[in-house]
Design a protein around this motif. Structure first.
Motif, PDB file in Angstrom:
ATOM      1  N   SER A  61       0.834  -1.210   0.000  1.00  0.00           N
ATOM      2  CA  SER A  61       0.000   0.000   0.000  1.00  0.00           C
ATOM      3  C   SER A  61       0.865   1.254   0.000  1.00  0.00           C
ATOM      4  N   LEU A  62       2.024   1.204   0.661  1.00  0.00           N
ATOM      5  CA  LEU A  62       2.922   2.365   0.660  1.00  0.00           C
ATOM      6  C   LEU A  62       3.549   2.574  -0.716  1.00  0.00           C
ATOM      7  N   ARG A  63       3.820   1.500  -1.422  1.00  0.00           N
ATOM      8  CA  ARG A  63       4.364   1.622  -2.776  1.00  0.00           C
ATOM      9  C   ARG A  63       3.330   2.161  -3.755  1.00  0.00           C
ATOM     10  N   SER A  64       2.056   2.055  -3.393  1.00  0.00           N
ATOM     11  CA  SER A  64       0.977   2.503  -4.288  1.00  0.00           C
ATOM     12  C   SER A  64       0.473   3.901  -3.955  1.00  0.00           C
ATOM     13  N   LEU A  65       1.165   4.613  -3.087  1.00  0.00           N
ATOM     14  CA  LEU A  65       0.729   5.956  -2.708  1.00  0.00           C
ATOM     15  C   LEU A  65       0.731   6.895  -3.908  1.00  0.00           C
ATOM     16  N   ASP A 137       0.458  -4.096  10.214  1.00  0.00           N
ATOM     17  CA  ASP A 137      -0.814  -4.745   9.881  1.00  0.00           C
ATOM     18  C   ASP A 137      -1.818  -3.770   9.290  1.00  0.00           C
ATOM     19  N   ILE A 138      -1.317  -2.636   8.792  1.00  0.00           N
ATOM     20  CA  ILE A 138      -2.169  -1.578   8.240  1.00  0.00           C
ATOM     21  C   ILE A 138      -1.942  -1.456   6.744  1.00  0.00           C
ATOM     22  N   ALA A 139      -3.008  -1.170   6.004  1.00  0.00           N
ATOM     23  CA  ALA A 139      -2.913  -0.772   4.600  1.00  0.00           C
ATOM     24  C   ALA A 139      -3.519   0.625   4.482  1.00  0.00           C
ATOM     25  N   VAL A 140      -2.776   1.539   3.892  1.00  0.00           N
ATOM     26  CA  VAL A 140      -3.243   2.920   3.766  1.00  0.00           C
ATOM     27  C   VAL A 140      -3.763   3.165   2.353  1.00  0.00           C
ATOM     28  N   PRO A 141      -4.671   4.137   2.179  1.00  0.00           N
ATOM     29  CA  PRO A 141      -5.179   4.442   0.841  1.00  0.00           C
ATOM     30  C   PRO A 141      -4.149   5.229   0.041  1.00  0.00           C
ATOM     31  N   PRO A 142      -4.250   5.239  -1.289  1.00  0.00           N
ATOM     32  CA  PRO A 142      -3.298   5.993  -2.116  1.00  0.00           C
ATOM     33  C   PRO A 142      -3.259   7.487  -1.785  1.00  0.00           C
ATOM     34  N   THR A 143      -4.366   8.027  -1.291  1.00  0.00           N
ATOM     35  CA  THR A 143      -4.461   9.458  -0.989  1.00  0.00           C
ATOM     36  C   THR A 143      -3.906   9.836   0.376  1.00  0.00           C
ATOM     37  N   TRP A 144      -3.396   8.879   1.124  1.00  0.00           N
ATOM     38  CA  TRP A 144      -3.058   9.060   2.532  1.00  0.00           C
ATOM     39  C   TRP A 144      -2.110  10.227   2.785  1.00  0.00           C
ATOM     40  N   VAL A 145      -0.964  10.236   2.148  1.00  0.00           N
ATOM     41  CA  VAL A 145       0.049  11.252   2.440  1.00  0.00           C
ATOM     42  C   VAL A 145      -0.467  12.647   2.112  1.00  0.00           C
ATOM     43  N   ALA A 146      -1.005  12.824   0.917  1.00  0.00           N
ATOM     44  CA  ALA A 146      -1.468  14.154   0.503  1.00  0.00           C
ATOM     45  C   ALA A 146      -2.590  14.651   1.403  1.00  0.00           C
ATOM     46  N   ALA A 147      -3.511  13.766   1.783  1.00  0.00           N
ATOM     47  CA  ALA A 147      -4.646  14.179   2.621  1.00  0.00           C
ATOM     48  C   ALA A 147      -4.199  14.522   4.033  1.00  0.00           C
ATOM     49  N   MET A 148      -3.233  13.803   4.570  1.00  0.00           N
ATOM     50  CA  MET A 148      -2.718  14.122   5.909  1.00  0.00           C
ATOM     51  C   MET A 148      -1.969  15.452   5.889  1.00  0.00           C
ATOM     52  N   VAL A 159      -1.482  15.068  13.228  1.00  0.00           N
ATOM     53  CA  VAL A 159      -2.698  14.834  12.453  1.00  0.00           C
ATOM     54  C   VAL A 159      -2.986  13.341  12.552  1.00  0.00           C
ATOM     55  N   THR A 160      -4.201  12.999  12.946  1.00  0.00           N
ATOM     56  CA  THR A 160      -4.584  11.595  13.103  1.00  0.00           C
ATOM     57  C   THR A 160      -5.635  11.237  12.071  1.00  0.00           C
ATOM     58  N   GLY A 161      -5.396  10.149  11.349  1.00  0.00           N
ATOM     59  CA  GLY A 161      -6.351   9.680  10.366  1.00  0.00           C
ATOM     60  C   GLY A 161      -7.326   8.675  10.960  1.00  0.00           C
ATOM     61  N   LEU A 162      -8.182   8.159  10.115  1.00  0.00           N
ATOM     62  CA  LEU A 162      -9.217   7.188  10.505  1.00  0.00           C
ATOM     63  C   LEU A 162      -8.734   5.779  10.181  1.00  0.00           C
ATOM     64  N   THR A 163      -8.869   4.876  11.129  1.00  0.00           N
ATOM     65  CA  THR A 163      -8.514   3.473  10.906  1.00  0.00           C
ATOM     66  C   THR A 163      -9.728   2.593  11.171  1.00  0.00           C
ATOM     67  N   VAL A 164      -9.998   1.690  10.239  1.00  0.00           N
ATOM     68  CA  VAL A 164     -11.122   0.762  10.391  1.00  0.00           C
ATOM     69  C   VAL A 164     -10.598  -0.666  10.253  1.00  0.00           C
ATOM     70  N   ILE A 165     -11.402  -1.607  10.700  1.00  0.00           N
ATOM     71  CA  ILE A 165     -11.042  -3.019  10.646  1.00  0.00           C
ATOM     72  C   ILE A 165     -11.540  -3.639   9.342  1.00  0.00           C
ATOM     73  N   ALA A 166     -10.719  -4.478   8.745  1.00  0.00           N
ATOM     74  CA  ALA A 166     -11.127  -5.221   7.554  1.00  0.00           C
ATOM     75  C   ALA A 166     -10.713  -6.664   7.723  1.00  0.00           C
ATOM     76  N   ALA A 247     -10.307   9.738   2.497  1.00  0.00           N
ATOM     77  CA  ALA A 247      -8.961   9.958   1.973  1.00  0.00           C
ATOM     78  C   ALA A 247      -7.872   9.522   2.936  1.00  0.00           C
ATOM     79  N   VAL A 248      -8.188   9.427   4.226  1.00  0.00           N
ATOM     80  CA  VAL A 248      -7.190   9.005   5.223  1.00  0.00           C
ATOM     81  C   VAL A 248      -7.629   7.721   5.927  1.00  0.00           C
ATOM     82  N   ARG A 249      -8.548   6.996   5.327  1.00  0.00           N
ATOM     83  CA  ARG A 249      -9.099   5.799   5.965  1.00  0.00           C
ATOM     84  C   ARG A 249      -8.200   4.589   5.703  1.00  0.00           C
ATOM     85  N   ALA A 250      -7.444   4.225   6.716  1.00  0.00           N
ATOM     86  CA  ALA A 250      -6.591   3.044   6.637  1.00  0.00           C
ATOM     87  C   ALA A 250      -7.361   1.824   7.134  1.00  0.00           C
ATOM     88  N   THR A 251      -6.930   0.648   6.727  1.00  0.00           N
ATOM     89  CA  THR A 251      -7.585  -0.577   7.183  1.00  0.00           C
ATOM     90  C   THR A 251      -6.598  -1.409   7.996  1.00  0.00           C
TER      91      THR A 251
END
Length: 370
Positions: A61-65, A137-148, A159-166, A247-251
């Motif tokens: 997920s970090l390589r896909s940012l 154990d987290i996967a971040v969305p492609p928009t993560w860095v820019a949105a944070m 700055v704290t993003g949103l994390t949900v369980i998947a 945009a900052v919703r990690a799983t």
């Protein structure tokens, strides 16, 4: 006694309705600042201990940012793993266009231990002015860095993003709803002006804010290292932002078993103990609904007790709908909410018994902490 029990239920339901309204209307939500020009360099810190199975998902997920790789630096700290964590991390990052390092963590810096020690080492190795922290154990969305970064306004330290369980299975779905409802209430409290906590698996801290605290090596050791850093940064006069958006919703992967879930929550309770007394009082208030419903039944009013529980389920579902919509998530199944109430009661009872029986140690990543 009966009027007091009914008053409690009414007040609880009114507060839940207020929280649902604030969340749905985005009242008090942070406003993004102007886009930095040019985009700044960012260091991403990942602490890993025996994470060979999770790292490919995280690092993939970090390589896909959706952020220039030339401006990214990925630092993975191998915390004395006994599996193939280091080899898997290096293989997952091989060929990456940005900068990366996999560091072996073999000694302690200052007062830091465990994950805090790994992050202390990684922060020292980082070269950027913005540090983004996540877990293996987290996967971040492609928009993560820019949105944070869009919320890292001048004077803001974290700055704290949103994390949900998947994850599959009933226990994972219950944890997903648990995290969603809990973080929704935290979001409302934060947007009402009360700093509550930060999520160390989805967090930005500026170098200036981090260094003002002396770093993890200077902070008192805590098994909730993210909250300790958050509190220290706030104490040094920096602002904070809490985000609740897609945009900052990690799983995050769920706790795999009931036992690991209990261990996770026992660790979190150490962070709760450091909250201001009025925040702890609010948590006690919100968790006492089942006892009040039991009191109504024992008072010879089983009909009122059932009505109170039905209203609790409906209000929790309304909050889940508002939270899911704001987070860009699918609507939770209605039947999951009654199941969640049973899960929540069982988990609270289990944690209470463990605490009452005097157990104080924490097992975390194969290490014991007291």
């Amino acid at each position: 006694m009966l009027p007091s029990l009914l008053l409690y239920c009414l007040l609880w339901l009114v507060l839940m309705a207020w929280a649902t309204w604030r969340l749905a209307t985005r009242r008090g939500a942070a406003t993004p600042v102007a886009r930095p020009v040019p985009w700044p360099r960012v260091s991403i810190l990942v602490a890993a201990r025996n994470e060979e199975g999770n790292l490919p998902r995280c690092l993939g997920s970090l390589r896909s940012l959706d952020y220039p790789a030339s401006l990214l630096e990925i630092l993975v700290g191998d915390d004395a793993s006994t599996d193939q964590t280091r080899a898997v991390a290096e293989a997952s990052l091989a060929g990456y266009e940005g900068n990366y390092q996999v560091l072996a963590i073999t000694d302690n810096l200052g007062r830091a231990r465990g994950k805090a020690n790994v992050l202390a080492h990684l922060a020292r190795a980082a070269t950027a002015d913005y540090l983004l922290i996540t877990d293996a154990d987290i996967a971040v969305p492609p928009t993560w860095v820019a949105a944070m970064l869009a919320h890292a306004a001048p004077g803001v330290g974290t700055v704290t993003g949103l994390t949900v369980i998947a994850g599959p299975g009933l226990l994972a779905r219950l944890q997903r709803l648990d995290w969603l409802l809990s973080l929704a209430l935290i979001q409302v409290g934060t947007e009402a002006g009360q700093p509550l906590t930060a999520m160390g698996n989805n967090m930005l801290v500026t170098r200036a804010a981090y260094q003002s605290t002396g770093g993890y090596e200077a902070l008192p050791f805590s098994v909730t290292e993210d909250f300790a850093l958050f509190e220290a940064v706030n104490a040094h006069g920096f602002g904070f932002r809490q985000l609740f958006e897609p945009a900052v919703r990690a799983t995050s992967l769920p706790a795999a078993s009931w036992g690991s879930l209990v261990q996770q929550r026992l660790r979190w309770l150490h962070g709760v103990a450091a909250l201001p007394w009025h925040v702890q009082a609010g948590l006690v208030f919100f968790s006492g609904y089942w006892l009040v419903a039991l009191g109504l039944a024992l008072a010879g009013r089983p009909g009122l007790a059932l009505a109170a529980l039905a209203l609790k389920i409906l209000s929790s579902y309304a909050l889940a709908l508002a939270a899911g919509h704001r987070a860009g998530m699918a609507r939770p199944a209605w039947w999951l909410v009654p199941a969640f109430e049973a899960y929540s009661l069982a988990l609270t009872t289990h944690l209470s018994l463990v605490r009452l029986l005097g157990r104080r140690g924490i097992e975390w990543k194969g290490r014991a902490y007291r």
